[in-house]
Design an enzyme around this catalytic site. Structure first.
Site, mmCIF file in Angstrom:
data_model
loop_
_atom_site.group_PDB
_atom_site.id
_atom_site.type_symbol
_atom_site.label_atom_id
_atom_site.label_comp_id
_atom_site.label_asym_id
_atom_site.label_seq_id
_atom_site.Cartn_x
_atom_site.Cartn_y
_atom_site.Cartn_z
ATOM 1 N N THR A 147 0.826 -1.215 0.000
ATOM 2 C CA THR A 147 0.000 0.000 0.000
ATOM 3 C C THR A 147 0.852 1.252 0.000
ATOM 4 O O THR A 147 1.946 1.263 0.567
ATOM 5 C CB THR A 147 -0.942 0.040 1.236
ATOM 6 O OG1 THR A 147 -1.759 1.218 1.157
ATOM 7 C CG2 THR A 147 -0.216 0.029 2.559
ATOM 8 N N LYS A 172 -3.960 3.377 6.203
ATOM 9 C CA LYS A 172 -4.531 2.028 6.045
ATOM 10 C C LYS A 172 -3.622 1.004 6.718
ATOM 11 O O LYS A 172 -4.078 0.085 7.400
ATOM 12 C CB LYS A 172 -4.705 1.700 4.551
ATOM 13 C CG LYS A 172 -5.803 2.504 3.912
ATOM 14 C CD LYS A 172 -6.038 2.286 2.411
ATOM 15 C CE LYS A 172 -5.629 0.987 1.801
ATOM 16 N NZ LYS A 172 -6.117 0.864 0.400
ATOM 17 N N GLU A 222 -4.368 -1.342 -11.371
ATOM 18 C CA GLU A 222 -5.803 -1.505 -11.085
ATOM 19 C C GLU A 222 -6.602 -1.647 -12.364
ATOM 20 O O GLU A 222 -6.364 -0.923 -13.329
ATOM 21 C CB GLU A 222 -6.318 -0.284 -10.310
ATOM 22 C CG GLU A 222 -5.845 -0.278 -8.881
ATOM 23 C CD GLU A 222 -6.609 0.699 -7.999
ATOM 24 O OE1 GLU A 222 -7.541 1.367 -8.484
ATOM 25 O OE2 GLU A 222 -6.252 0.784 -6.815
ATOM 26 N N ASP A 280 -8.490 -2.716 -1.400
ATOM 27 C CA ASP A 280 -9.123 -1.644 -2.149
ATOM 28 C C ASP A 280 -10.363 -1.210 -1.380
ATOM 29 O O ASP A 280 -11.164 -2.044 -0.965
ATOM 30 C CB ASP A 280 -9.484 -2.101 -3.561
ATOM 31 C CG ASP A 280 -9.557 -0.913 -4.488
ATOM 32 O OD1 ASP A 280 -8.563 -0.170 -4.568
ATOM 33 O OD2 ASP A 280 -10.614 -0.683 -5.107
ATOM 34 N N PHE A 291 -8.137 9.954 7.849
ATOM 35 C CA PHE A 291 -7.681 10.395 6.528
ATOM 36 C C PHE A 291 -8.865 10.379 5.561
ATOM 37 O O PHE A 291 -9.974 9.973 5.927
ATOM 38 C CB PHE A 291 -6.562 9.465 6.025
ATOM 39 C CG PHE A 291 -7.039 8.072 5.692
ATOM 40 C CD1 PHE A 291 -7.297 7.150 6.700
ATOM 41 C CD2 PHE A 291 -7.257 7.678 4.372
ATOM 42 C CE1 PHE A 291 -7.752 5.873 6.403
ATOM 43 C CE2 PHE A 291 -7.702 6.387 4.066
ATOM 44 C CZ PHE A 291 -7.949 5.492 5.089
ATOM 45 N N GLY A 292 -8.584 10.796 4.332
ATOM 46 C CA GLY A 292 -9.571 10.694 3.250
ATOM 47 C C GLY A 292 -10.927 11.276 3.627
ATOM 48 O O GLY A 292 -11.022 12.412 4.123
ATOM 49 N N PHE A 293 -11.967 10.473 3.419
ATOM 50 C CA PHE A 293 -13.335 10.941 3.639
ATOM 51 C C PHE A 293 -13.793 10.799 5.102
ATOM 52 O O PHE A 293 -14.968 11.000 5.399
ATOM 53 C CB PHE A 293 -14.291 10.184 2.707
ATOM 54 C CG PHE A 293 -14.033 10.445 1.246
ATOM 55 C CD1 PHE A 293 -14.322 11.688 0.688
ATOM 56 C CD2 PHE A 293 -13.479 9.471 0.425
ATOM 57 C CE1 PHE A 293 -14.075 11.944 -0.650
ATOM 58 C CE2 PHE A 293 -13.229 9.710 -0.918
ATOM 59 C CZ PHE A 293 -13.524 10.958 -1.460
ATOM 60 N N ASP A 294 -12.889 10.480 6.001
ATOM 61 C CA ASP A 294 -13.267 10.316 7.414
ATOM 62 C C ASP A 294 -14.036 11.518 7.989
ATOM 63 O O ASP A 294 -14.976 11.314 8.760
ATOM 64 C CB ASP A 294 -12.028 10.035 8.288
ATOM 65 C CG ASP A 294 -11.592 8.578 8.202
ATOM 66 O OD1 ASP A 294 -12.375 7.746 7.710
ATOM 67 O OD2 ASP A 294 -10.455 8.284 8.633
ATOM 68 N N LYS A 327 -12.518 3.958 15.636
ATOM 69 C CA LYS A 327 -12.887 3.740 14.224
ATOM 70 C C LYS A 327 -12.864 2.244 13.911
ATOM 71 O O LYS A 327 -13.725 1.721 13.211
ATOM 72 C CB LYS A 327 -11.921 4.503 13.304
ATOM 73 C CG LYS A 327 -12.211 4.281 11.823
ATOM 74 C CD LYS A 327 -11.259 5.027 10.894
ATOM 75 C CE LYS A 327 -11.512 4.637 9.443
ATOM 76 N NZ LYS A 327 -10.558 5.233 8.490
HETATM 77 P P1 ITT Z 1 -3.462 1.990 -1.738
HETATM 78 O O1 ITT Z 1 -2.057 2.299 -2.081
HETATM 79 O O2 ITT Z 1 -3.597 0.963 -0.665
HETATM 80 O O3 ITT Z 1 -4.319 1.663 -2.955
HETATM 81 P P2 ITT Z 1 -5.273 4.277 -1.559
HETATM 82 O O4 ITT Z 1 -5.186 5.533 -0.744
HETATM 83 O O5 ITT Z 1 -5.324 4.429 -3.052
HETATM 84 O O6 ITT Z 1 -4.067 3.349 -1.098
HETATM 85 P P3 ITT Z 1 -7.856 2.918 -1.694
HETATM 86 O O7 ITT Z 1 -7.803 2.826 -3.175
HETATM 87 O O8 ITT Z 1 -8.181 1.695 -0.933
HETATM 88 O O9 ITT Z 1 -6.505 3.472 -1.056
HETATM 89 O O10 ITT Z 1 -8.907 4.011 -1.233
HETATM 90 C C1 ITT Z 1 -9.306 5.047 -2.095
HETATM 91 C C2 ITT Z 1 -9.571 6.309 -1.337
HETATM 92 O O11 ITT Z 1 -10.772 6.168 -0.576
HETATM 93 C C3 ITT Z 1 -8.505 6.695 -0.333
HETATM 94 O O12 ITT Z 1 -7.446 7.381 -0.942
HETATM 95 C C4 ITT Z 1 -9.302 7.580 0.622
HETATM 96 O O13 ITT Z 1 -9.423 8.894 0.098
HETATM 97 C C5 ITT Z 1 -10.665 6.895 0.608
HETATM 98 N N1 ITT Z 1 -10.746 5.963 1.739
HETATM 99 C C6 ITT Z 1 -10.541 4.621 1.744
HETATM 100 N N2 ITT Z 1 -10.693 4.111 2.976
HETATM 101 C C7 ITT Z 1 -11.000 5.163 3.773
HETATM 102 C C8 ITT Z 1 -11.248 5.312 5.150
HETATM 103 O O14 ITT Z 1 -11.190 4.286 5.986
HETATM 104 N N3 ITT Z 1 -11.524 6.538 5.600
HETATM 105 C C9 ITT Z 1 -11.566 7.604 4.797
HETATM 106 N N4 ITT Z 1 -11.337 7.555 3.485
HETATM 107 C C10 ITT Z 1 -11.044 6.349 2.977
#
Ligand code: ITT
Length: 199
Positions: A8, A13, A39, A70, A145-148, A168
């Site tokens: 990853t 994650k 992908e 994913d 992170f992300g959409f949290d 979480k």
């Molecule tokens: P990899 O290298 O593992 O692929 P990634 O960041 O691309 O890392 P994913 O494709 O699994 O991871 O996830 C896509 C996006 O979805 C990720 O970049 C976040 O913005 C969002 N995401 C995934 N899981 C999340 C979580 O638990 N909380 C918040 N946002 C999440």
């Protein structure tokens, strides 16, 4: 100590999954590795994870046991968007873009999904987890992170970003998939001992 590598680019994650292993299967250590990840386009996170794992087996010399995950956010009112495109959508329009798309939406239901593909040294097995919830009206919280900051899991009134990682992990899509993986490993597998004496 036995090792499973997590392929990853996302450190959050990695932290989440390794903490669940530490809590429930101490004999396995999760190590992070960055490999090129390829992908396919699909609506199914399971197919994307499976293909990414097969690609590593078929196109690299990496043969250690590994997982690849994913994940994505599927919003009802947006007919499942951003789903498998979550990474790209987060990078481009981001949280505020999603909130803007949903400015007038009353239906704020959403699903967070995770699919983990596990290569045990012989075959690939895929585990899924999901959590229902709603999209908040504005971003809240600073953890995660992300959409949290905009996802409120069912039966709580906090966003994921208002929860520390341990909390979480009580609800998350990723934790559910990870627990299935741990159950599988605990009951099926004897991974080869690591040769790394630093453990
Ligand atoms: P990899 O290298 O593992 O692929 P990634 O960041 O691309 O890392 P994913 O494709 O699994 O991871 O996830 C896509 C996006 O979805 C990720 O970049 C976040 O913005 C969002 N995401 C995934 N899981 C999340 C979580 O638990 N909380 C918040 N946002 C999440």
């Amino acid at each position: 100590m036995r090792e499973i590598f997590f392929v990853t680019g996302n450190y959050h994650k990695f932290k989440e999954i390794s903490s669940i292993f530490r809590d429930s299967l101490r004999s396995i250590k999760i190590k992070r590795v960055k490999l090129r990840k390829v992908e396919i386009q699909s609506d199914s996170l399971e197919k994307i994870a499976q293909f990414a794992a097969e690609w590593i087996i078929n196109h690299t010399n990496f043969r250690e046991p590994f997982i690849i995950e994913d994940a994505g956010l599927f919003i009802d009112e947006l007919r499942g968007f951003p789903g498998p495109y979550s990474h790209y959508v987060y990078k481009t329009i981001g949280i505020n873009g999603i909130l803007e798309l949903m400015r007038t939406s009353e239906n704020r239901n959403a699903l967070f999904k995770s699919a983990i593909a596990f290569w045990d040294g012989n075959k690939i097995v895929v585990f899924s987890g999901q959590v229902e919830g709603t999209i908040s009206l504005e971003p809240r919280g600073t953890f995660g992170f992300g959409f949290d900051p905009i996802f409120i899991p069912q039966n709580t009134n906090k966003t994921f970003a208002e929860m520390k990682m341990q909390e979480k992990n009580l609800y998350s899509h990723r934790a559910k998939a990870t627990k299935k993986l741990i159950e599988y490993i605990a009951s099926n597998l004897f991974l080869p001992e690591s040769t790394d004496s630093t453990g």
